[in-house]
Motif scaffolding. Structure first.
Motif, PDB file in Angstrom:
ATOM      1  N   ALA A 102       0.914  -1.119   0.229  1.00  0.00           N
ATOM      2  CA  ALA A 102       0.184  -0.142  -0.081  1.00  0.00           C
ATOM      3  C   ALA A 102       0.906   1.309  -0.056  1.00  0.00           C
ATOM      4  O   ALA A 102       0.444   2.235  -0.694  1.00  0.00           O
ATOM      5  N   LYS A 103       1.931   0.999   0.745  1.00  0.00           N
ATOM      6  CA  LYS A 103       2.784   2.322   0.730  1.00  0.00           C
ATOM      7  C   LYS A 103       3.889   2.685  -0.406  1.00  0.00           C
ATOM      8  O   LYS A 103       3.635   3.698  -1.174  1.00  0.00           O
ATOM      9  N   GLY A 106       1.430   2.667  -3.334  1.00  0.00           N
ATOM     10  CA  GLY A 106       0.413   3.962  -3.351  1.00  0.00           C
ATOM     11  C   GLY A 106       1.252   5.062  -3.761  1.00  0.00           C
ATOM     12  O   GLY A 106       0.853   6.287  -4.234  1.00  0.00           O
ATOM     13  N   SER A 153      -6.919  -0.966   2.378  1.00  0.00           N
ATOM     14  CA  SER A 153      -5.775  -0.127   2.853  1.00  0.00           C
ATOM     15  C   SER A 153      -5.334   0.613   1.735  1.00  0.00           C
ATOM     16  O   SER A 153      -4.599   1.737   1.912  1.00  0.00           O
ATOM     17  N   VAL A 173      -0.546   5.519   6.649  1.00  0.00           N
ATOM     18  CA  VAL A 173       0.259   5.008   5.531  1.00  0.00           C
ATOM     19  C   VAL A 173       0.014   6.422   4.586  1.00  0.00           C
ATOM     20  O   VAL A 173      -0.953   6.704   3.996  1.00  0.00           O
ATOM     21  N   ASP A 174       1.131   7.200   4.713  1.00  0.00           N
ATOM     22  CA  ASP A 174       0.924   8.603   3.734  1.00  0.00           C
ATOM     23  C   ASP A 174       2.349   8.821   3.126  1.00  0.00           C
ATOM     24  O   ASP A 174       3.385   8.712   3.551  1.00  0.00           O
ATOM     25  N   CYS A 176      -0.741   7.482   0.237  1.00  0.00           N
ATOM     26  CA  CYS A 176      -1.348   6.307  -0.126  1.00  0.00           C
ATOM     27  C   CYS A 176      -2.091   6.512  -1.548  1.00  0.00           C
ATOM     28  O   CYS A 176      -1.821   7.796  -2.227  1.00  0.00           O
TER      29      CYS A 176
END
Length: 288
Positions: A102-103, A106, A153, A173-174, A176
């Protein structure tokens, strides 16, 4: 002919015996970027990059040797293109925690302005699993849980999920993904992979599955609206010398269930590859 979309199975970044051309062995990232830019300009739907960390030497003749890292490769190609989608084909789910995907991906979705397609699979190469310390025997149910965790997520800065194998909350999580719904496609070569795709994902991108087999398997399911089926033609396309036959192959592949056809050619140089891309795109526009 059905309005099937065309995609690029990116050369150079993966080399396969009996398929890859000799010129690819010494090709550069600039060659890959040129192919991506031309495919982008011509309207191809997506390009691909696969994942393997390390393969046993005895697998060279079956799986090839070269696999460029998809995150680095697609990140670079994102900067050299504008519209074409960037597909991992595929990430092996068990090699990564869902929040790691996801990270990292993303971030790729962010830098590409929402062009990520997350192609995933459960994997089959036990030696690579063992090398990475990833569990092999339960990779199927673990992969299903990872898919659920990813859907919870991918586009959420503070995701929460509690499943059989993965559980998390209270973590940020930034960045994303910027897409509200990142397309997830499942790869594989079994009926189980299609069932997994229909149940938990947005598309199916099989390999080493014949067109008749794909059509028979697809007939067993009621496919969700917008579900993508990515199939390669049964033979290399030759839009330069055999445009009529190429059109017939595209139509036949679509008739077997493909919504996206993966273009592949016999080619002897990067320029020849680009000429094939142009000829196929022109043929597709005329047929559409």
């Amino acid at each position: 002919m059905s309005p099937v979309k065309l995609s690029v199975s990116t050369p150079v970044v993966i080399t396969m015996p009996q398929v890859s051309a000799e010129w690819e062995q010494d090709a550069s990232i600039e060659d890959v970027a040129q192919i991506a830019a031309v495919a982008d300009r011509l309207g191809y739907y997506h390009l691909t990059c696969s994942e393997h960390v390390a393969l046993p030497a005895v697998e060279q003749q079956r799986r090839g040797v070269r696999y460029w890292d998809p995150l680095a490769t697609l990140g670079y190609l994102a900067a050299r293109t504008q519209r074409i989608r960037l597909a991992t084909n595929v990430l092996v789910l068990a090699y990564h925690h869902p929040l790691e995907i996801a990270k990292r991906y993303g971030t790729l979705d962010t830098v590409s302005n929402g062009r990520l397609i997350l192609g995933v699979g459960v994997g089959s190469l036990k030696e690579e699993f063992d090398l990475l310390g990833a569990p092999f025997d339960d990779r199927g149910p673990r992969g299903d849980d990872a898919l659920r965790a990813l859907r919870a997520s991918l586009s959420v800065p503070e995701p929460a999920y509690h499943g059989e194998f993965y559980s998390f909350d209270g973590m940020v999580v930034d960045p994303c993904a910027v897409q509200d719904h990142v397309p997830i496609w499942v790869g594989g070569r079994t009926l189980r992979s299609l069932r997994r795709a229909v149940t938990l994902a947005d598309g199916w991108a099989p390999f080493n599955v014949t067109l008749p087999q794909a059509r028979e398997w697809l007939s067993r399911f009621e496919l969700p609206s917008g579900f993508e089926v990515v199939l390669p033609p049964p033979a290399p396309l030759d839009p330069i010398n055999a445009p009529d036959r190429t059109g017939e192959i595209l139509a036949d592949t679509a008739a077997h269930g493909a919504t996206i056809v993966t273009a592949w050619f016999r080619h002897h140089s990067v320029q020849h590859y680009l000429e094939n891309l142009h000829a196929l795109a022109e043929l597709h526009v005329r047929a559409g």
